[in-house]
Write an enzyme that holds these catalytic residues in place. Structure first.
Site, PDB file in Angstrom:
ATOM      1  N   ASP A   1      64.754-123.991 -58.328  1.00 56.20           N
ATOM      2  CA  ASP A   1      65.904-123.854 -58.391  1.00 56.20           C
ATOM      3  C   ASP A   1      66.778-124.958 -57.881  1.00 56.20           C
ATOM      4  O   ASP A   1      66.220-125.459 -56.802  1.00 56.20           O
ATOM      5  CB  ASP A   1      66.189-122.421 -58.045  1.00 56.20           C
TER       6      ASP A   1
ATOM      7  N   ASP B   1      66.503-131.964 -54.782  1.00 57.85           N
ATOM      8  CA  ASP B   1      65.943-130.808 -53.919  1.00 57.85           C
ATOM      9  C   ASP B   1      65.978-130.089 -54.939  1.00 57.85           C
ATOM     10  O   ASP B   1      66.973-129.147 -55.236  1.00 57.85           O
ATOM     11  CB  ASP B   1      67.094-130.619 -52.962  1.00 57.85           C
TER      12      ASP B   1
ATOM     13  N   GLU C   1      64.644-120.259 -54.122  1.00 60.49           N
ATOM     14  CA  GLU C   1      64.368-120.821 -52.676  1.00 60.49           C
ATOM     15  C   GLU C   1      65.979-120.907 -52.001  1.00 60.49           C
ATOM     16  O   GLU C   1      66.102-120.443 -50.861  1.00 60.49           O
ATOM     17  CB  GLU C   1      63.913-122.230 -52.578  1.00 60.49           C
ATOM     18  N   GLU C   2      66.923-121.440 -52.960  1.00 58.33           N
ATOM     19  CA  GLU C   2      68.080-121.730 -52.504  1.00 58.33           C
ATOM     20  C   GLU C   2      68.727-120.337 -52.176  1.00 58.33           C
ATOM     21  O   GLU C   2      70.072-120.298 -51.606  1.00 58.33           O
ATOM     22  CB  GLU C   2      68.864-122.594 -53.359  1.00 58.33           C
TER      23      GLU C   2
ATOM     24  N   ASP D   1      59.748-130.764 -49.736  1.00 59.90           N
ATOM     25  CA  ASP D   1      61.017-129.978 -49.596  1.00 59.90           C
ATOM     26  C   ASP D   1      62.052-130.486 -48.453  1.00 59.90           C
ATOM     27  O   ASP D   1      62.547-129.563 -47.761  1.00 59.90           O
ATOM     28  CB  ASP D   1      61.107-128.416 -49.964  1.00 59.90           C
TER      29      ASP D   1
ATOM     30  N   HIS E   1      72.549-131.054 -51.401  1.00 57.65           N
ATOM     31  CA  HIS E   1      73.845-129.845 -51.484  1.00 57.65           C
ATOM     32  C   HIS E   1      75.149-130.348 -51.586  1.00 57.65           C
ATOM     33  O   HIS E   1      76.102-129.907 -51.223  1.00 57.65           O
ATOM     34  CB  HIS E   1      73.471-128.807 -50.270  1.00 57.65           C
TER      35      HIS E   1
HETATM   36 ZN   LIG Z   1      65.159-127.600 -51.141  1.00 53.71          ZN
END
Ligand SMILES: [Zn+2]
Length: 377
Positions: free
Chosen positions: A78, A106, A139-140, A163, A352
Protein backbone atom coordinates in the site's frame (compact mmCIF):
# COMPACT_ATOMS: atom_id res chain seq x y z
CA UNK A 1 23.85 -9.99 -12.23
CA UNK A 2 21.07 -7.69 -11.08
CA UNK A 3 19.61 -6.12 -14.22
CA UNK A 4 19.10 -2.48 -13.21
CA UNK A 5 17.02 -1.55 -16.25
CA UNK A 6 14.62 -4.45 -15.80
CA UNK A 7 14.28 -3.63 -12.11
CA UNK A 8 13.46 0.04 -12.82
CA UNK A 9 10.87 -1.04 -15.41
CA UNK A 10 9.27 -3.34 -12.85
CA UNK A 11 9.27 -0.53 -10.31
CA UNK A 12 7.65 1.95 -12.72
CA UNK A 13 4.97 -0.60 -13.66
CA UNK A 14 4.17 -1.27 -10.02
CA UNK A 15 4.12 2.44 -9.16
CA UNK A 16 1.46 2.96 -11.83
CA UNK A 17 -0.93 0.48 -10.23
CA UNK A 18 -2.98 2.43 -7.66
CA UNK A 19 -2.80 0.77 -4.26
CA UNK A 20 -3.96 2.97 -1.43
CA UNK A 21 -4.39 1.15 1.87
CA UNK A 22 -7.29 -1.37 1.71
CA UNK A 23 -7.22 -1.09 -2.11
CA UNK A 24 -4.17 -3.19 -2.89
CA UNK A 25 -6.17 -5.82 -4.82
CA UNK A 26 -4.86 -5.02 -8.30
CA UNK A 27 -1.21 -4.93 -7.31
CA UNK A 28 -1.63 -8.03 -5.12
CA UNK A 29 -3.07 -9.96 -8.07
CA UNK A 30 -0.19 -8.89 -10.30
CA UNK A 31 2.39 -9.83 -7.65
CA UNK A 32 0.81 -13.20 -6.87
CA UNK A 33 1.04 -13.94 -10.61
CA UNK A 34 4.68 -12.80 -10.75
CA UNK A 35 5.64 -14.96 -7.78
CA UNK A 36 3.89 -18.01 -9.27
CA UNK A 37 5.70 -17.46 -12.57
CA UNK A 38 8.94 -17.51 -10.58
CA UNK A 39 7.98 -20.96 -9.25
CA UNK A 40 6.85 -19.78 -5.85
CA UNK A 41 4.32 -21.54 -3.71
CA UNK A 42 1.89 -18.61 -3.39
CA UNK A 43 -1.10 -17.84 -1.20
CA UNK A 44 -3.10 -14.80 -0.19
CA UNK A 45 -4.06 -14.84 3.48
CA UNK A 46 -7.42 -13.92 5.03
CA UNK A 47 -6.48 -10.43 6.24
CA UNK A 48 -8.76 -8.70 3.69
CA UNK A 49 -11.93 -9.29 5.72
CA UNK A 50 -10.19 -8.35 8.95
CA UNK A 51 -9.08 -4.95 7.66
CA UNK A 52 -12.04 -4.26 5.37
CA UNK A 53 -9.84 -4.29 2.28
CA UNK A 54 -9.92 -5.93 -1.14
CA UNK A 55 -7.01 -8.35 -0.66
CA UNK A 56 -5.01 -10.07 2.03
CA UNK A 57 -1.24 -10.28 2.40
CA UNK A 58 0.55 -12.09 -0.45
CA UNK A 59 2.90 -14.82 0.75
CA UNK A 60 5.24 -16.80 -1.48
CA UNK A 61 7.66 -19.58 -0.58
CA UNK A 62 10.68 -20.50 -2.66
CA UNK A 63 12.36 -23.68 -1.40
CA UNK A 64 16.10 -23.33 -1.16
CA UNK A 65 18.92 -25.38 -2.59
CA UNK A 66 21.44 -24.45 0.10
CA UNK A 67 21.53 -26.01 3.58
CA UNK A 68 20.86 -22.72 5.35
CA UNK A 69 18.17 -21.05 7.42
CA UNK A 70 15.28 -19.63 5.39
CA UNK A 71 14.99 -15.87 5.08
CA UNK A 72 11.89 -13.72 5.05
CA UNK A 73 11.88 -10.82 2.57
CA UNK A 74 9.07 -8.34 3.06
CA UNK A 75 7.76 -5.08 1.65
CA UNK A 76 4.34 -3.43 1.80
CA UNK A 77 2.00 -3.01 -1.16
CA UNK A 78 0.00 0.00 0.00
CA UNK A 79 0.93 3.64 -0.48
CA UNK A 80 -0.11 6.91 1.18
CA UNK A 81 -2.13 9.74 -0.36
CA UNK A 82 -2.07 11.46 -2.81
CA UNK A 83 -1.42 8.15 -4.52
CA UNK A 84 -3.86 7.75 -7.42
CA UNK A 85 -2.76 8.03 -11.05
CA UNK A 86 0.96 8.13 -10.26
CA UNK A 87 3.08 9.16 -13.29
CA UNK A 88 6.69 8.21 -12.50
CA UNK A 89 9.33 10.36 -14.22
CA UNK A 90 12.56 8.58 -15.10
CA UNK A 91 15.74 10.65 -14.91
CA UNK A 92 19.36 9.56 -15.27
CA UNK A 93 20.01 8.89 -11.61
CA UNK A 94 16.52 8.68 -10.16
CA UNK A 95 12.81 8.11 -10.62
CA UNK A 96 10.59 10.82 -9.20
CA UNK A 97 6.90 11.58 -9.13
CA UNK A 98 5.57 14.28 -11.45
CA UNK A 99 4.96 16.45 -8.40
CA UNK A 100 1.20 15.88 -8.18
CA UNK A 101 1.33 12.61 -6.22
CA UNK A 102 3.69 10.59 -4.10
CA UNK A 103 5.90 8.16 -6.06
CA UNK A 104 5.20 5.01 -4.08
CA UNK A 105 8.88 4.13 -3.83
CA UNK A 106 7.65 3.54 -0.30
CA UNK A 107 7.39 0.67 -0.67
CA UNK A 108 7.27 -0.57 -4.26
CA UNK A 109 11.04 -0.12 -4.46
CA UNK A 110 11.27 -2.92 -1.89
CA UNK A 111 8.88 -5.09 -3.90
CA UNK A 112 10.80 -4.51 -7.15
CA UNK A 113 14.06 -5.52 -5.44
CA UNK A 114 12.55 -8.79 -4.19
CA UNK A 115 11.19 -9.63 -7.66
CA UNK A 116 14.51 -8.84 -9.38
CA UNK A 117 16.46 -11.00 -6.93
CA UNK A 118 14.06 -13.92 -7.51
CA UNK A 119 14.35 -13.47 -11.29
CA UNK A 120 18.15 -13.54 -11.20
CA UNK A 121 18.15 -16.66 -8.98
CA UNK A 122 15.81 -18.46 -11.36
CA UNK A 123 17.38 -17.52 -14.70
CA UNK A 124 20.94 -18.10 -13.50
CA UNK A 125 19.99 -21.18 -11.46
CA UNK A 126 21.92 -19.75 -8.49
CA UNK A 127 21.89 -21.89 -5.33
CA UNK A 128 20.10 -20.04 -2.53
CA UNK A 129 18.59 -20.43 0.92
CA UNK A 130 14.80 -20.83 1.17
CA UNK A 131 13.09 -17.51 0.64
CA UNK A 132 9.74 -16.56 2.10
CA UNK A 133 8.24 -13.46 0.50
CA UNK A 134 5.62 -11.47 2.38
CA UNK A 135 4.02 -8.52 0.59
CA UNK A 136 1.79 -6.86 3.17
CA UNK A 137 -1.30 -4.68 2.96
CA UNK A 138 -2.16 -1.63 5.06
CA UNK A 139 1.28 -0.87 6.48
CA UNK A 140 0.52 2.82 6.15
CA UNK A 141 -2.81 2.36 7.94
CA UNK A 142 -1.12 1.33 11.18
CA UNK A 143 0.79 -1.85 10.24
CA UNK A 144 -2.54 -3.68 10.25
CA UNK A 145 -1.67 -6.10 7.43
CA UNK A 146 1.30 -7.35 9.45
CA UNK A 147 -0.82 -7.35 12.61
CA UNK A 148 -3.21 -9.82 10.95
CA UNK A 149 -0.50 -12.00 9.45
CA UNK A 150 -0.50 -15.53 10.84
CA UNK A 151 3.13 -15.43 11.91
CA UNK A 152 2.92 -19.00 13.22
CA UNK A 153 2.43 -20.24 9.66
CA UNK A 154 5.67 -18.66 8.43
CA UNK A 155 8.68 -20.91 7.92
CA UNK A 156 11.37 -18.30 8.52
CA UNK A 157 12.53 -16.78 11.82
CA UNK A 158 14.95 -14.23 10.35
CA UNK A 159 14.54 -11.69 7.63
CA UNK A 160 14.55 -8.28 6.08
CA UNK A 161 11.88 -5.69 5.57
CA UNK A 162 12.90 -3.45 2.66
CA UNK A 163 11.14 -0.28 3.73
CA UNK A 164 13.43 2.59 4.64
CA UNK A 165 15.50 5.26 2.93
CA UNK A 166 19.31 5.12 2.64
CA UNK A 167 20.71 1.88 1.23
CA UNK A 168 23.67 2.00 3.62
CA UNK A 169 21.39 1.93 6.68
CA UNK A 170 20.22 -1.28 8.30
CA UNK A 171 17.66 -0.34 10.92
CA UNK A 172 17.90 -2.74 13.83
CA UNK A 173 16.29 -0.65 16.57
CA UNK A 174 12.94 1.10 16.56
CA UNK A 175 10.65 2.39 19.30
CA UNK A 176 7.54 0.80 20.76
CA UNK A 177 4.49 3.04 20.45
CA UNK A 178 1.32 3.69 22.42
CA UNK A 179 -1.81 5.11 20.84
CA UNK A 180 -3.57 7.49 23.20
CA UNK A 181 -7.12 8.86 23.28
CA UNK A 182 -8.55 11.26 25.85
CA UNK A 183 -12.24 12.04 26.07
CA UNK A 184 -12.81 15.12 28.22
CA UNK A 185 -16.37 15.64 29.47
CA UNK A 186 -17.53 18.99 30.84
CA UNK A 187 -21.03 20.38 31.20
CA UNK A 188 -22.97 22.20 28.50
CA UNK A 189 -24.63 25.54 29.30
CA UNK A 190 -25.68 28.70 27.50
CA UNK A 191 -22.50 30.70 27.12
CA UNK A 192 -24.20 34.07 27.60
CA UNK A 193 -27.08 33.32 29.92
CA UNK A 194 -25.64 30.85 32.43
CA UNK A 195 -21.92 30.27 31.94
CA UNK A 196 -21.52 29.56 35.68
CA UNK A 197 -23.53 26.37 35.15
CA UNK A 198 -21.13 24.99 32.54
CA UNK A 199 -17.75 23.31 32.48
CA UNK A 200 -15.79 24.10 29.35
CA UNK A 201 -14.24 20.86 28.07
CA UNK A 202 -12.04 22.79 25.63
CA UNK A 203 -10.59 24.77 28.53
CA UNK A 204 -9.97 21.61 30.53
CA UNK A 205 -8.16 20.04 27.57
CA UNK A 206 -6.17 23.23 26.99
CA UNK A 207 -4.96 23.31 30.60
CA UNK A 208 -3.98 19.66 30.40
CA UNK A 209 -2.06 20.16 27.15
CA UNK A 210 -0.36 23.32 28.40
CA UNK A 211 1.31 21.44 31.24
CA UNK A 212 2.17 18.34 29.18
CA UNK A 213 5.69 17.32 28.09
CA UNK A 214 5.49 16.79 24.33
CA UNK A 215 7.83 16.50 21.36
CA UNK A 216 11.32 15.12 21.99
CA UNK A 217 11.23 13.91 25.58
CA UNK A 218 14.72 12.37 25.62
CA UNK A 219 17.05 10.59 23.20
CA UNK A 220 14.79 7.52 23.19
CA UNK A 221 11.32 8.98 23.69
CA UNK A 222 8.91 11.21 21.74
CA UNK A 223 5.28 12.24 22.25
CA UNK A 224 2.65 14.03 20.22
CA UNK A 225 -0.96 15.11 20.30
CA UNK A 226 -2.11 15.16 16.68
CA UNK A 227 -5.88 15.41 16.56
CA UNK A 228 -8.45 17.35 18.54
CA UNK A 229 -12.18 17.70 18.08
CA UNK A 230 -14.92 19.16 20.18
CA UNK A 231 -17.53 21.83 20.64
CA UNK A 232 -20.64 22.55 18.60
CA UNK A 233 -21.28 26.33 18.57
CA UNK A 234 -19.69 29.51 19.90
CA UNK A 235 -22.63 30.22 22.20
CA UNK A 236 -22.57 26.78 23.86
CA UNK A 237 -20.09 25.82 26.53
CA UNK A 238 -18.61 22.65 25.05
CA UNK A 239 -19.22 19.50 27.05
CA UNK A 240 -16.96 17.14 25.13
CA UNK A 241 -13.50 17.21 23.57
CA UNK A 242 -11.60 14.26 22.16
CA UNK A 243 -7.81 14.44 21.84
CA UNK A 244 -5.75 11.76 20.08
CA UNK A 245 -2.02 11.33 20.44
CA UNK A 246 0.88 8.94 20.61
CA UNK A 247 4.02 8.26 22.58
CA UNK A 248 7.05 6.28 21.43
CA UNK A 249 10.18 5.05 23.15
CA UNK A 250 12.99 2.57 22.66
CA UNK A 251 12.65 1.93 26.41
CA UNK A 252 9.50 0.26 27.71
CA UNK A 253 9.56 1.92 31.14
CA UNK A 254 10.07 5.38 29.63
CA UNK A 255 7.14 4.75 27.32
CA UNK A 256 4.89 3.72 30.20
CA UNK A 257 5.98 6.80 32.17
CA UNK A 258 5.29 9.17 29.25
CA UNK A 259 1.86 7.70 28.47
CA UNK A 260 0.75 7.89 32.09
CA UNK A 261 2.15 11.42 32.41
CA UNK A 262 -0.10 12.49 29.53
CA UNK A 263 -3.14 10.84 31.09
CA UNK A 264 -2.33 12.38 34.47
CA UNK A 265 -2.19 15.89 32.97
CA UNK A 266 -5.77 15.45 31.76
CA UNK A 267 -6.94 14.05 35.10
CA UNK A 268 -5.34 16.89 37.03
CA UNK A 269 -6.93 19.50 34.79
CA UNK A 270 -10.32 17.80 35.13
CA UNK A 271 -10.09 17.82 38.94
CA UNK A 272 -9.70 21.61 38.89
CA UNK A 273 -13.05 22.18 37.14
CA UNK A 274 -16.30 21.78 39.06
CA UNK A 275 -19.64 23.54 39.37
CA UNK A 276 -22.69 23.13 41.55
CA UNK A 277 -25.81 22.42 39.58
CA UNK A 278 -29.22 21.76 41.19
CA UNK A 279 -27.42 21.33 44.52
CA UNK A 280 -25.16 18.66 43.02
CA UNK A 281 -21.41 18.87 42.74
CA UNK A 282 -20.47 18.23 39.09
CA UNK A 283 -16.88 17.98 37.90
CA UNK A 284 -15.12 17.45 34.61
CA UNK A 285 -14.09 13.89 33.81
CA UNK A 286 -11.52 12.30 31.56
CA UNK A 287 -11.59 8.89 29.98
CA UNK A 288 -8.04 7.98 28.99
CA UNK A 289 -7.34 5.06 26.66
CA UNK A 290 -3.75 3.86 26.26
CA UNK A 291 -3.32 1.09 23.68
CA UNK A 292 -0.08 -0.50 22.58
CA UNK A 293 0.17 0.28 18.87
CA UNK A 294 3.29 -1.77 18.15
CA UNK A 295 6.22 -3.29 20.03
CA UNK A 296 9.79 -2.14 19.72
CA UNK A 297 12.41 -3.51 17.39
CA UNK A 298 15.69 -4.29 19.10
CA UNK A 299 18.08 -6.57 17.24
CA UNK A 300 21.60 -7.11 18.50
CA UNK A 301 24.57 -6.85 16.16
CA UNK A 302 24.90 -10.62 16.62
CA UNK A 303 21.41 -11.37 15.24
CA UNK A 304 21.81 -13.76 12.28
CA UNK A 305 20.22 -11.45 9.72
CA UNK A 306 22.45 -8.57 10.80
CA UNK A 307 25.51 -10.77 10.38
CA UNK A 308 24.28 -11.98 6.97
CA UNK A 309 23.85 -8.41 5.72
CA UNK A 310 27.16 -7.20 7.12
CA UNK A 311 29.03 -10.15 5.61
CA UNK A 312 27.34 -9.57 2.24
CA UNK A 313 28.22 -5.87 2.34
CA UNK A 314 31.85 -6.69 3.14
CA UNK A 315 32.08 -9.16 0.26
CA UNK A 316 30.63 -6.52 -2.08
CA UNK A 317 32.93 -3.82 -0.73
CA UNK A 318 30.04 -1.77 0.63
CA UNK A 319 29.63 -0.03 3.96
CA UNK A 320 26.34 -0.66 5.76
CA UNK A 321 25.73 0.61 9.28
CA UNK A 322 23.27 -0.52 11.94
CA UNK A 323 21.03 2.38 12.90
CA UNK A 324 18.06 3.19 15.08
CA UNK A 325 14.91 4.85 13.79
CA UNK A 326 12.12 6.82 15.42
CA UNK A 327 9.55 5.26 13.09
CA UNK A 328 7.55 2.06 13.17
CA UNK A 329 7.24 -0.49 10.35
CA UNK A 330 6.08 -4.05 9.74
CA UNK A 331 9.39 -5.25 11.25
CA UNK A 332 8.20 -4.03 14.67
CA UNK A 333 5.18 -6.32 14.47
CA UNK A 334 7.18 -9.32 13.25
CA UNK A 335 9.84 -8.81 15.92
CA UNK A 336 7.07 -8.61 18.51
CA UNK A 337 6.15 -12.17 17.47
CA UNK A 338 9.68 -13.34 18.17
CA UNK A 339 11.07 -13.12 14.64
CA UNK A 340 14.36 -11.31 14.03
CA UNK A 341 13.73 -8.82 11.24
CA UNK A 342 15.82 -5.77 10.30
CA UNK A 343 14.82 -2.99 7.92
CA UNK A 344 17.19 -2.28 5.02
CA UNK A 345 16.96 0.96 3.02
CA UNK A 346 16.09 0.92 -0.70
CA UNK A 347 17.11 4.41 -1.85
CA UNK A 348 13.71 6.06 -1.45
CA UNK A 349 13.71 9.72 -0.36
CA UNK A 350 11.23 12.40 0.77
CA UNK A 351 8.62 9.72 1.26
CA UNK A 352 5.02 10.68 2.09
CA UNK A 353 5.43 13.88 0.01
CA UNK A 354 4.78 14.78 -3.62
CA UNK A 355 8.56 15.33 -3.95
CA UNK A 356 9.28 11.65 -3.37
CA UNK A 357 12.03 10.07 -5.46
CA UNK A 358 14.11 6.91 -5.70
CA UNK A 359 17.90 7.03 -6.07
CA UNK A 360 18.74 4.32 -8.60
CA UNK A 361 22.31 3.75 -7.40
CA UNK A 362 21.03 2.90 -3.93
CA UNK A 363 18.10 0.88 -5.31
CA UNK A 364 20.61 -1.28 -7.24
CA UNK A 365 22.95 -1.56 -4.29
CA UNK A 366 20.25 -3.01 -2.04
CA UNK A 367 19.26 -5.52 -4.73
CA UNK A 368 22.91 -6.66 -4.90
CA UNK A 369 23.10 -6.96 -1.13
CA UNK A 370 19.88 -8.98 -0.92
CA UNK A 371 21.02 -11.26 -3.75
CA UNK A 372 24.31 -11.83 -1.92
CA UNK A 373 22.53 -12.53 1.39
CA UNK A 374 20.21 -15.16 -0.08
CA UNK A 375 22.78 -16.86 -2.32
CA UNK A 376 25.88 -16.96 -0.10
CA UNK A 377 24.92 -18.98 2.91
ZN1 LIG B 1 6.88 2.19 3.98
Amino acid sequence: MIQPERMVRTFIELAQIDSLSRQEGAVAERLAGDLKALDGNVRVDDAAAKVGGDTGNVIGFFPGTLPAEPILLSAHMDTVVPGRGIRPVRETDRVRSDGTTILGGDDKSGIAIVLEVLRVLKERKIPHRSIEVVFTICEEAGLVGAKHLDVGSLKSRHGLVLDSCPADSLFTRGPAADKLAFVVRGLAAHAGVSPEEGINAIQVAAEAIARMRLGRIDAETTANLGLIEGGSAVNIIPDRVVVHGEARSHDESKLAAQSSHMAECFREAARAHRVTKDGQDVHATVEATIDRDYPRMNLGEDAPVVKWVMAAATRLGLGIRCEKTGGGCDANILNGHGLNIANLGTGMREIHTVNEYLILKEFNQTARVVLEVVSAA
